[in-house]
Scaffold this motif. Structure first.
Motif, PDB file in Angstrom:
ATOM      1  N   ARG A 153      49.842  17.139 -31.714  1.00  0.00           N
ATOM      2  CA  ARG A 153      50.923  17.521 -30.798  1.00  0.00           C
ATOM      3  C   ARG A 153      50.391  18.291 -29.590  1.00  0.00           C
ATOM      4  NH1 ARG A 153      53.540  17.828 -35.893  1.00  0.00           N
ATOM      5  NH2 ARG A 153      52.978  20.026 -36.187  1.00  0.00           N
ATOM      6  N   ALA A 154      49.392  19.132 -29.805  1.00  0.00           N
ATOM      7  CA  ALA A 154      48.792  19.857 -28.681  1.00  0.00           C
ATOM      8  C   ALA A 154      48.147  18.898 -27.701  1.00  0.00           C
ATOM      9  CB  ALA A 154      47.755  20.855 -29.200  1.00  0.00           C
ATOM     10  N   MET A 155      47.580  17.802 -28.218  1.00  0.00           N
ATOM     11  CA  MET A 155      46.851  16.874 -27.365  1.00  0.00           C
ATOM     12  C   MET A 155      47.760  16.074 -26.436  1.00  0.00           C
ATOM     13  SD  MET A 155      43.842  17.587 -27.873  1.00  0.00           S
ATOM     14  CE  MET A 155      43.421  16.420 -26.592  1.00  0.00           C
ATOM     15  N   VAL A 156      49.027  15.947 -26.765  1.00  0.00           N
ATOM     16  CA  VAL A 156      49.927  15.156 -25.917  1.00  0.00           C
ATOM     17  C   VAL A 156      50.013  15.762 -24.515  1.00  0.00           C
ATOM     18  CG1 VAL A 156      52.301  14.371 -25.586  1.00  0.00           C
ATOM     19  CG2 VAL A 156      51.258  14.287 -27.872  1.00  0.00           C
ATOM     20  N   ARG A 157      50.292  17.052 -24.448  1.00  0.00           N
ATOM     21  CA  ARG A 157      50.383  17.696 -23.138  1.00  0.00           C
ATOM     22  C   ARG A 157      49.015  17.781 -22.475  1.00  0.00           C
ATOM     23  NH1 ARG A 157      53.421  23.339 -21.433  1.00  0.00           N
ATOM     24  NH2 ARG A 157      52.550  23.459 -19.324  1.00  0.00           N
ATOM     25  N   ILE A 158      47.988  18.100 -23.258  1.00  0.00           N
ATOM     26  CA  ILE A 158      46.646  18.227 -22.696  1.00  0.00           C
ATOM     27  C   ILE A 158      46.227  16.929 -22.019  1.00  0.00           C
ATOM     28  CG2 ILE A 158      44.197  18.464 -23.309  1.00  0.00           C
ATOM     29  CD1 ILE A 158      45.057  20.525 -25.409  1.00  0.00           C
ATOM     30  N   CYS A 159      46.479  15.797 -22.658  1.00  0.00           N
ATOM     31  CA  CYS A 159      46.062  14.510 -22.089  1.00  0.00           C
ATOM     32  C   CYS A 159      46.825  14.185 -20.814  1.00  0.00           C
ATOM     33  CB  CYS A 159      46.246  13.400 -23.124  1.00  0.00           C
ATOM     34  SG  CYS A 159      45.003  13.426 -24.436  1.00  0.00           S
ATOM     35  N   LYS A 160      48.102  14.546 -20.755  1.00  0.00           N
ATOM     36  CA  LYS A 160      48.858  14.309 -19.527  1.00  0.00           C
ATOM     37  C   LYS A 160      48.247  15.082 -18.368  1.00  0.00           C
ATOM     38  CE  LYS A 160      53.313  13.291 -21.718  1.00  0.00           C
ATOM     39  NZ  LYS A 160      54.715  13.762 -21.925  1.00  0.00           N
ATOM     40  N   GLU A 161      47.849  16.324 -18.625  1.00  0.00           N
ATOM     41  CA  GLU A 161      47.272  17.141 -17.558  1.00  0.00           C
ATOM     42  C   GLU A 161      45.863  16.688 -17.210  1.00  0.00           C
ATOM     43  OE1 GLU A 161      49.934  21.150 -18.440  1.00  0.00           O
ATOM     44  OE2 GLU A 161      47.835  21.111 -19.059  1.00  0.00           O
ATOM     45  N   GLU A 162      45.095  16.279 -18.220  1.00  0.00           N
ATOM     46  CA  GLU A 162      43.739  15.787 -17.952  1.00  0.00           C
ATOM     47  C   GLU A 162      43.779  14.515 -17.111  1.00  0.00           C
ATOM     48  OE1 GLU A 162      41.144  17.334 -18.310  1.00  0.00           O
ATOM     49  OE2 GLU A 162      41.196  18.633 -20.068  1.00  0.00           O
ATOM     50  N   SER A 163      44.793  13.695 -17.319  1.00  0.00           N
ATOM     51  CA  SER A 163      44.923  12.477 -16.520  1.00  0.00           C
ATOM     52  C   SER A 163      45.107  12.826 -15.046  1.00  0.00           C
ATOM     53  CB  SER A 163      46.118  11.658 -17.025  1.00  0.00           C
ATOM     54  OG  SER A 163      46.286  10.491 -16.252  1.00  0.00           O
ATOM     55  N   PHE A 164      45.894  13.860 -14.774  1.00  0.00           N
ATOM     56  CA  PHE A 164      46.053  14.321 -13.391  1.00  0.00           C
ATOM     57  C   PHE A 164      44.730  14.840 -12.846  1.00  0.00           C
ATOM     58  CE2 PHE A 164      46.758  17.839 -10.437  1.00  0.00           C
ATOM     59  CZ  PHE A 164      47.461  17.193  -9.443  1.00  0.00           C
ATOM     60  N   HIS A 165      43.981  15.575 -13.671  1.00  0.00           N
ATOM     61  CA  HIS A 165      42.700  16.120 -13.230  1.00  0.00           C
ATOM     62  C   HIS A 165      41.730  15.004 -12.856  1.00  0.00           C
ATOM     63  CE1 HIS A 165      43.580  19.850 -15.966  1.00  0.00           C
ATOM     64  NE2 HIS A 165      44.386  19.777 -14.921  1.00  0.00           N
ATOM     65  N   GLN A 166      41.738  13.927 -13.649  1.00  0.00           N
ATOM     66  CA  GLN A 166      40.838  12.815 -13.369  1.00  0.00           C
ATOM     67  C   GLN A 166      41.185  12.158 -12.037  1.00  0.00           C
ATOM     68  OE1 GLN A 166      41.268   9.285 -13.339  1.00  0.00           O
ATOM     69  NE2 GLN A 166      39.088   8.744 -13.365  1.00  0.00           N
ATOM     70  N   ARG A 167      42.463  11.983 -11.783  1.00  0.00           N
ATOM     71  CA  ARG A 167      42.885  11.374 -10.512  1.00  0.00           C
ATOM     72  C   ARG A 167      42.561  12.300  -9.339  1.00  0.00           C
ATOM     73  NH1 ARG A 167      47.378   9.939 -13.747  1.00  0.00           N
ATOM     74  NH2 ARG A 167      48.690  11.558 -12.812  1.00  0.00           N
ATOM     75  N   GLN A 168      42.696  13.582  -9.557  1.00  0.00           N
ATOM     76  CA  GLN A 168      42.363  14.552  -8.518  1.00  0.00           C
ATOM     77  C   GLN A 168      40.879  14.467  -8.166  1.00  0.00           C
ATOM     78  OE1 GLN A 168      42.448  18.676  -9.783  1.00  0.00           O
ATOM     79  NE2 GLN A 168      43.204  19.368  -7.801  1.00  0.00           N
ATOM     80  N   GLY A 169      40.017  14.381  -9.182  1.00  0.00           N
ATOM     81  CA  GLY A 169      38.580  14.283  -8.941  1.00  0.00           C
ATOM     82  C   GLY A 169      38.218  12.999  -8.222  1.00  0.00           C
ATOM     83  N   PHE A 170      38.823  11.882  -8.641  1.00  0.00           N
ATOM     84  CA  PHE A 170      38.531  10.605  -7.991  1.00  0.00           C
ATOM     85  C   PHE A 170      38.961  10.644  -6.526  1.00  0.00           C
ATOM     86  CE2 PHE A 170      39.379   6.206  -6.774  1.00  0.00           C
ATOM     87  CZ  PHE A 170      38.216   5.583  -7.194  1.00  0.00           C
ATOM     88  N   GLU A 171      40.085  11.295  -6.244  1.00  0.00           N
ATOM     89  CA  GLU A 171      40.576  11.379  -4.862  1.00  0.00           C
ATOM     90  C   GLU A 171      39.627  12.210  -3.995  1.00  0.00           C
ATOM     91  OE1 GLU A 171      42.812  12.647  -1.381  1.00  0.00           O
ATOM     92  OE2 GLU A 171      42.225  13.994  -3.006  1.00  0.00           O
ATOM     93  N   ILE A 172      39.021  13.249  -4.582  1.00  0.00           N
ATOM     94  CA  ILE A 172      38.021  14.039  -3.855  1.00  0.00           C
ATOM     95  C   ILE A 172      36.813  13.171  -3.529  1.00  0.00           C
ATOM     96  CG2 ILE A 172      36.354  15.932  -4.054  1.00  0.00           C
ATOM     97  CD1 ILE A 172      38.466  17.461  -5.676  1.00  0.00           C
ATOM     98  N   MET A 173      36.354  12.410  -4.508  1.00  0.00           N
ATOM     99  CA  MET A 173      35.211  11.532  -4.287  1.00  0.00           C
ATOM    100  C   MET A 173      35.526  10.458  -3.257  1.00  0.00           C
ATOM    101  SD  MET A 173      32.756  12.705  -6.199  1.00  0.00           S
ATOM    102  CE  MET A 173      31.557  11.413  -6.503  1.00  0.00           C
ATOM    103  N   LEU A 174      36.743   9.930  -3.295  1.00  0.00           N
ATOM    104  CA  LEU A 174      37.142   8.894  -2.339  1.00  0.00           C
ATOM    105  C   LEU A 174      37.140   9.445  -0.915  1.00  0.00           C
ATOM    106  CD1 LEU A 174      38.169   5.986  -1.957  1.00  0.00           C
ATOM    107  CD2 LEU A 174      40.492   6.859  -2.278  1.00  0.00           C
ATOM    108  N   ALA A 175      37.632  10.672  -0.755  1.00  0.00           N
ATOM    109  CA  ALA A 175      37.648  11.280   0.574  1.00  0.00           C
ATOM    110  C   ALA A 175      36.230  11.470   1.102  1.00  0.00           C
ATOM    111  CB  ALA A 175      38.381  12.624   0.519  1.00  0.00           C
ATOM    112  N   LEU A 176      35.326  11.876   0.234  1.00  0.00           N
ATOM    113  CA  LEU A 176      33.930  12.059   0.648  1.00  0.00           C
ATOM    114  C   LEU A 176      33.291  10.720   1.003  1.00  0.00           C
ATOM    115  CD1 LEU A 176      32.809  14.705  -2.006  1.00  0.00           C
ATOM    116  CD2 LEU A 176      33.101  15.104   0.445  1.00  0.00           C
TER     117      LEU A 176
END
Length: 316
Positions: A153-176
């Protein structure tokens, strides 16, 4: 006469329950090895979330724009929350948070080896989000179906937030990668630094893992280390191509017969060195955690005093 099911080996009944996909809850009977395995895995996961704030937190004041600063600050706050969820899940197994933190600060408990690498440029923050959080998602999404209820149950919320973190990182790399030649080189250098450590995050090859098979039998894990690593490689290689970056593996190739990418040999001796405390930032990370723990002592003492005054006892 006693019920026939009561006379059966409790270990057999436990495995049958797990096979029926029934969640194991804190007050349910469980094998002691199952409990110890969960405490080890959940505590290491919690420690990793907390220590993982350090390489990124160092860049909050140096983020290139206000938007990037706010995004990174939110991410670091998320990681702190993940650690709290996981420590709480571990406590349901009969171990105190104070004990778990003592193990981390004394060096007897482990955290993910990935956080013992430096972040010399802003591109490293993008690479961590893209690669490290991307690898974490591959590892953690199956944990939402873990046989132990509080962890799942703890992992459900964690994974939703980690998915956002991954997209955030990819967007930083894309901008660079869409920026100047210097920014593109910065992004490539960050990929070069983080590619192999990210692959090691999944743990040793199945043949060398002493815990993997048993955890899968108990349905704590759903996939082997090598299966998860392959999924990560197959998902990430096309992303690197979209960014215009080169995976730092001269042996990387696509196997038409299997439909999977084949990578070169991983230097497992490096993972062993980092786990043994010889990584570039091992000592720095532990010093920072011990210092933060000591600086927060007055807060814990004040909370205990307040609770005692109100007639409530708190855990140390």
């Amino acid at each position: 006469m006693p019920d026939a099911t009561e006379e059966r080996d409790p270990h057999v009944r436990f495995l049958e329950r797990v096979d029926r996909e029934e969640k194991v809850e804190p007050r349910d009977w469980m094998p002691e090895d199952y409990r110890r395995t969960l405490v080890r895995q959940i505590s290491q996961h919690a420690h990793s979330e907390v220590v993982g704030m350090l390489p990124e937190g160092n860049w909050i004041t140096r983020a290139p724009t206000l938007r990037r600063k706010v995004g990174l600050l939110a991410k670091v706050q998320d990681e702190a929350g993940h650690g709290l969820y996981l420590y709480s899940a571990a406590e349901t197994l009969g171990v105190s948070r104070a004990e778990l933190l003592s193990q981390l600060l004394s060096g007897t408990a482990k955290y993910s080896s990935i956080f013992n690498y430096p972040t010399p440029t802003w591109a490293d923050i993008g690479a961590i989000g893209w690669l490290v959080d991307g690898a974490a998602i591959m590892n953690q999404v199956p944990l939402c179906r873990c046989s132990y209820g509080p962890y799942a149950r703890a992992m459900v919320r964690i994974c939703k937030e980690e998915s956002f973190h991954q997209r955030q990182g990819f967007e930083i790399m894309l901008a660079l990668c869409r920026g100047t030649a210097a920014q593109q080189q910065m992004a490539q250098a960050a990929l070069d630094r983080w590619w192999w450590p990210a692959l090691m995050m999944f743990g040793p090859s199945d043949r060398a893992s002493e815990h993997s098979a048993r955890s899968m039998r108990w349905k704590i894990k759903r996939f082997s280390n090598d299966e998860l690593r392959q999924r990560f490689v197959d998902a990430t290689v096309p992303q690197a191509a979209h960014l215009g970056l080169t995976i730092p593996d001269p042996d990387l190739r696509f196997d038409e017969a299997t439909g999977h990418h084949v990578i070169g040999a991983i230097d497992w001796s490096e993972l062993e060195r980092v786990i043994a405390g010889e990584g570039p930032c091992n000592q720095e990370r532990m010093h920072a955690r011990r210092e933060a723990h000591e600086q927060g002592r007055w807060v814990r003492e004040a909370a205990r005093a307040h609770a005692d005054k109100r007639g409530h006892r708190t855990k140390p």
